[in-house]
Design a protein around this motif. Structure first.
Motif, mmCIF file in Angstrom:
data_model
loop_
_atom_site.group_PDB
_atom_site.id
_atom_site.type_symbol
_atom_site.label_atom_id
_atom_site.label_comp_id
_atom_site.label_asym_id
_atom_site.label_seq_id
_atom_site.Cartn_x
_atom_site.Cartn_y
_atom_site.Cartn_z
ATOM 1 N N PHE A 96 0.767 -1.233 0.000
ATOM 2 C CA PHE A 96 0.000 0.000 0.000
ATOM 3 C C PHE A 96 0.808 1.299 0.000
ATOM 4 O O PHE A 96 0.228 2.366 -0.199
ATOM 5 C CB PHE A 96 -0.947 0.019 1.208
ATOM 6 N N LEU A 97 2.106 1.238 0.242
ATOM 7 C CA LEU A 97 2.882 2.475 0.231
ATOM 8 C C LEU A 97 3.217 2.856 -1.205
ATOM 9 O O LEU A 97 3.716 2.040 -1.981
ATOM 10 C CB LEU A 97 4.175 2.306 1.034
ATOM 11 N N LYS A 98 2.925 4.102 -1.555
ATOM 12 C CA LYS A 98 3.233 4.582 -2.899
ATOM 13 C C LYS A 98 4.733 4.542 -3.163
ATOM 14 O O LYS A 98 5.547 4.609 -2.231
ATOM 15 C CB LYS A 98 2.741 6.026 -3.076
ATOM 16 N N GLU A 99 5.093 4.450 -4.423
ATOM 17 C CA GLU A 99 6.498 4.570 -4.785
ATOM 18 C C GLU A 99 7.016 5.915 -4.311
ATOM 19 O O GLU A 99 6.363 6.946 -4.495
ATOM 20 C CB GLU A 99 6.657 4.432 -6.299
ATOM 21 N N ASN A 100 8.165 5.911 -3.662
ATOM 22 C CA ASN A 100 8.760 7.106 -3.060
ATOM 23 C C ASN A 100 7.955 7.624 -1.863
ATOM 24 O O ASN A 100 8.144 8.765 -1.440
ATOM 25 C CB ASN A 100 8.934 8.220 -4.090
ATOM 26 N N GLY A 101 7.053 6.787 -1.339
ATOM 27 C CA GLY A 101 6.343 7.160 -0.124
ATOM 28 C C GLY A 101 7.249 7.036 1.099
ATOM 29 O O GLY A 101 8.393 6.567 1.015
ATOM 30 N N THR A 102 6.717 7.437 2.250
ATOM 31 C CA THR A 102 7.498 7.483 3.494
ATOM 32 C C THR A 102 6.927 6.498 4.507
ATOM 33 O O THR A 102 5.710 6.440 4.714
ATOM 34 C CB THR A 102 7.464 8.905 4.090
ATOM 35 N N PHE A 103 7.816 5.745 5.135
ATOM 36 C CA PHE A 103 7.428 4.758 6.140
ATOM 37 C C PHE A 103 8.048 5.163 7.469
ATOM 38 O O PHE A 103 9.270 5.279 7.592
ATOM 39 C CB PHE A 103 7.896 3.364 5.714
ATOM 40 N N VAL A 104 7.189 5.395 8.473
ATOM 41 C CA VAL A 104 7.625 5.832 9.799
ATOM 42 C C VAL A 104 7.242 4.764 10.819
ATOM 43 O O VAL A 104 6.089 4.318 10.862
ATOM 44 C CB VAL A 104 6.968 7.172 10.195
ATOM 45 N N VAL A 105 8.197 4.365 11.640
ATOM 46 C CA VAL A 105 7.946 3.353 12.668
ATOM 47 C C VAL A 105 8.227 3.940 14.052
ATOM 48 O O VAL A 105 9.332 4.432 14.305
ATOM 49 C CB VAL A 105 8.820 2.098 12.457
ATOM 50 N N ASP A 106 7.226 3.907 14.899
ATOM 51 C CA ASP A 106 7.412 4.167 16.323
ATOM 52 C C ASP A 106 7.488 2.795 16.990
ATOM 53 O O ASP A 106 6.464 2.131 17.166
ATOM 54 C CB ASP A 106 6.235 4.969 16.873
ATOM 55 N N PRO A 107 8.694 2.328 17.332
ATOM 56 C CA PRO A 107 8.864 0.951 17.810
ATOM 57 C C PRO A 107 8.440 0.802 19.272
ATOM 58 O O PRO A 107 9.265 0.771 20.187
ATOM 59 C CB PRO A 107 10.365 0.705 17.629
ATOM 60 N N VAL A 108 7.152 0.699 19.489
ATOM 61 C CA VAL A 108 6.602 0.657 20.844
ATOM 62 C C VAL A 108 7.053 -0.630 21.533
ATOM 63 O O VAL A 108 6.695 -1.736 21.115
ATOM 64 C CB VAL A 108 5.069 0.744 20.806
ATOM 65 N N LEU A 109 7.842 -0.476 22.597
ATOM 66 C CA LEU A 109 8.403 -1.624 23.314
ATOM 67 C C LEU A 109 8.310 -1.485 24.828
ATOM 68 O O LEU A 109 8.090 -2.480 25.525
ATOM 69 C CB LEU A 109 9.879 -1.811 22.942
#
Length: 264
Positions: A96-109
């Motif tokens: 689902f992420l567009k080409e050149n889209g941005t992926f952000v992860v908040d690594p909740v631990l």
């Protein structure tokens, strides 16, 4: 412009998706959601809360979205309740992420240098693999330690920069101050005011505002500066207005900081 927020729904307590929706929307983006779990309240101080794992529904939701041809400019991943959800989010990114889209992860631990209930070292290793697919990661000081084994922020940041181009360690406390440590072709630090006490949901408010800022094309430094101002003002208002901190940040009347910046 569409943002997808993957997180739990805590019905009371102003965190996770109940924060992501208004904050990201205030930045001018359409915010769609993929819930990972449904809780009556968040788990930070409340007793007897209900918890419903939504893993079995996430695949059905994603399949329906694919039939609609949906794609997202930015995907933001927050609380994931089990290891299978970590693997599923990787698939969501690919689908689902567009080409050149941005992926952000908040690594909740975890917090206070301890894992949240139900998480362990294997979960942290799996989360680290998800961080390796992100453009930005937003661990707090505890999570940076659980991911790297390093309490020294510079060492942790350097290790995280080897797997993600833009790691950010939020709320890094020293004896006399707080800093945000981030990587921008080298170690950078942003000093932030120190406010004593715990403020539930502050990390989710921060992550949501940061995603909205990045989505609007701000640089990492600009996004962190604006996000830090918004969160600081929200914390000060919370100190004045909210006797029971379990109920989250009083951020609503500070949203103008974001809406004023991102007026059409």
């Amino acid at each position: 412009m569409r943002v997808l927020a993957i997180n739990d729904i805590s019905c009371v307590g102003k965190c996770s998706l109940t924060v992501a929706l208004p904050v990201i929307s205030a930045c001018g983006a359409t915010c769609d959601i993929l819930p990972t779990a449904l809780l009556s309240t968040h788990t930070g101080g409340f007793e007897g809360f209900t918890f419903l794992d939504l893993s079995s529904d996430m695949e059905k939701i994603a399949d329906h979205w694919e039939s609609l041809g949906l794609k997202f400019d930015l995907i933001y991943s927050g609380y994931l309740g089990n290891r299978s959800q970590i693997e599923f989010v990787k698939k969501v990114k690919k689908r689902f992420l567009k080409e050149n889209g941005t992926f952000v992860v908040d690594p909740v631990l975890g917090d206070n240098f301890k894992f949240y209930k139900g998480f362990d070292e294997q979960f942290a290793r799996d989360m680290l693999s998800l961080c390796g697919e992100a453009d930005y990661i937003l661990p707090n000081e505890t999570e940076s330690f659980l991911l790297t084994g390093k309490r020294d922020y510079s060492e942790a940041l350097s290790m995280l920069a080897k797997i993600c181009p833009h790691p950010v360690i939020t709320g890094a406390a020293t004896d006399s101050s707080y800093h945000i440590y981030y990587w921008d072709e080298g170690e950078c630090r942003l000093p932030i005011p120190r406010v004593e006490g715990a403020f539930h949901g502050a990390g989710d408010v921060f992550a949501s505002a940061f995603c909205g800022c990045i989505h609007n094309g701000l640089t990492t430094e600009e996004a962190l500066s604006l996000t830090a101002e918004f969160c600081y003002r929200s914390v000060l208002r919370t100190q004045r207005e909210v006797p029971d901190r379990r109920y989250g940040l009083s951020y609503e009347r500070e949203l103008h900081i974001l809406t004023d910046r991102f007026k059409a």
